[in-house]
Design a protein around this motif. Structure first.
Motif, short mmCIF file in Angstrom:
data_model
loop_
_atom_site.label_atom_id
_atom_site.label_comp_id
_atom_site.label_asym_id
_atom_site.label_seq_id
_atom_site.Cartn_x
_atom_site.Cartn_y
_atom_site.Cartn_z
N HIS A 28 0.93 -1.12 0.05
CA HIS A 28 -0.23 0.11 0.05
C HIS A 28 0.79 1.26 -0.11
O HIS A 28 1.63 1.59 0.89
N SER A 53 -9.06 10.47 3.25
CA SER A 53 -9.00 9.96 1.92
C SER A 53 -10.56 9.48 1.70
O SER A 53 -11.47 9.71 2.40
N PHE A 55 -12.53 5.66 0.61
CA PHE A 55 -12.13 4.08 0.34
C PHE A 55 -13.45 3.65 -0.27
O PHE A 55 -14.64 4.06 0.08
N SER A 61 -10.04 -2.37 -0.12
CA SER A 61 -10.18 -1.34 0.58
C SER A 61 -9.98 -1.57 2.11
O SER A 61 -9.52 -1.11 2.89
N GLN A 64 -6.67 -2.29 3.40
CA GLN A 64 -5.99 -1.37 3.11
C GLN A 64 -6.15 -0.47 4.61
O GLN A 64 -5.33 0.27 5.12
N ILE A 65 -7.37 -0.38 4.76
CA ILE A 65 -7.79 0.12 6.15
C ILE A 65 -7.09 -0.50 7.35
O ILE A 65 -6.43 -0.03 8.32
N LYS A 80 -16.74 6.02 3.00
CA LYS A 80 -16.40 4.83 2.48
C LYS A 80 -17.67 4.81 1.17
O LYS A 80 -18.86 5.17 1.15
N PRO A 86 -9.90 0.72 -4.39
CA PRO A 86 -8.54 1.56 -4.44
C PRO A 86 -7.93 1.55 -5.99
O PRO A 86 -8.30 0.75 -6.90
#
Length: 309
Positions: A28, A53, A55, A61, A64-65, A80, A86
């Motif tokens: 990431h 950002s 998501f 996603s 990533q979080i 969200k 992404p």
């Protein structure tokens, strides 16, 4: 600059980096996230670090979080977006120098400022807010204005705003559009962290001092002009000082070096170090990053590099 809560605004993508036997390793990364990663590594964990950002609601996603949270980075009130996902990029290396291929046109992060309210909430009560020209470039014009308005409000409330113009021609409809948007951002900037080749490409600055002079005329009091392996020019309170880079004999991958420099510099400033010392530590951090693959070096490596030699 006092220590406190930190936010970076922009796009974190899925990163594909080449591994052995023709395989790819997924991580990431993204310019402002790379900077926040270094900031998180180099600042007191009692102070919040949030990546602001947008998501998707897909498994990538969520991963990533989760990756951010596992490493002490929150996402504040980032929205969200149903059905979104992404962006993705792949790194191709020629020696240590890199080139990138992107898949990002419909990335969730492009909608990070569509709704002004959660964005403003995410930037409240911050000591430091960091963003870049790439953050500006991925937003449409109304969303970009939402971001600038939120930054102005946060700055009026006491936040220090740091900005790297990070000019990427492919992301802009024209050089004129990039100049106009970057000019608006510079009007809200306390610490400017440009890279000289970008400034030369967009503004035709003949040398780093010309970049520093132009930004000083725009009212920015603290400027650090990066220039790869050449010295960084640090200008604060009218005093200009070149700070030599750290030589790396056999760099592995230069991805994220400038972003990590920014993170090291801002972390040092938050810790109370003067600009010239902050730049020395930032060069050490950047030198450590080019000795690992991908944009993100382990926290332990960043922390070891941050200490004075």
């Amino acid at each position: 600059m006092r220590a406190g809560h930190i936010a970076a605004v922009g796009e974190c993508m899925l990163e594909l980096a080449g591994a052995e036997d023709g395989l790819w390793r997924m991580g990431h990364a993204g310019d402002t996230f790379n900077t926040l990663w270094a900031l998180r590594a180099l600042t007191d964990t009692a102070h919040a670090c949030d990546y602001v950002s947008a998501f998707g609601d897909d498994p990538f996603s969520a991963a990533q979080i989760g990756f951010m949270q596992e490493n002490g980075i929150g996402v504040a009130a980032s929205p969200k977006i149903a059905g979104a996902r992404p962006g993705l990029y792949a790194i191709t290396l020629d020696g240590a120098e890199r080139s990138f291929t992107y898949w990002r046109s419909d990335a969730a992060a492009r909608r990070l400022a569509d709704d002004a309210d959660p964005l403003a909430k995410s930037l409240q009560n911050r000591t430091l807010i960091y963003f870049s020209g790439i953050t500006l470039a991925i937003l449409d014009v109304p969303a970009r204005q939402h971001l600038l308005d939120a930054l102005a409000t946060a700055r009026a409330a006491g936040a220090t705003v740091a900005f790297d113009p990070n000019y990427r021609p492919r992301l802009w409809p024209s050089a004129a559009a990039a100049k106009a948007a970057i000019g608006e951002a510079l009007a809200l900037t306390d610490i400017a962290l440009p890279t000289f080749p970008d400034e030369n490409a967009l503004f035709a600055d003949p040398k780093p001092q010309a970049t520093a002079d132009r930004l000083a005329k725009a009212g920015i009091g603290e400027i650090v002009v990066k220039d790869g392996a050449d010295p960084a020019l640090v200008v604060c309170n009218g005093r200009a000082e070149p700070i030599a880079a750290v030589a790396v004999e056999n760099p592995v991958d230069t991805t994220g070096a400038g972003d990590s420099f920014n993170g090291g510099y801002l972390a040092a400033r938050l810790s109370g170090h003067p600009p010239h010392e902050a730049a020395r530590r930032a060069h050490q951090v950047a030198a450590a990053v080019v000795q690992v693959r991908g944009a993100l070096a382990p926290f332990s490596i960043l922390r070891a590099a941050f200490e004075p030699i």
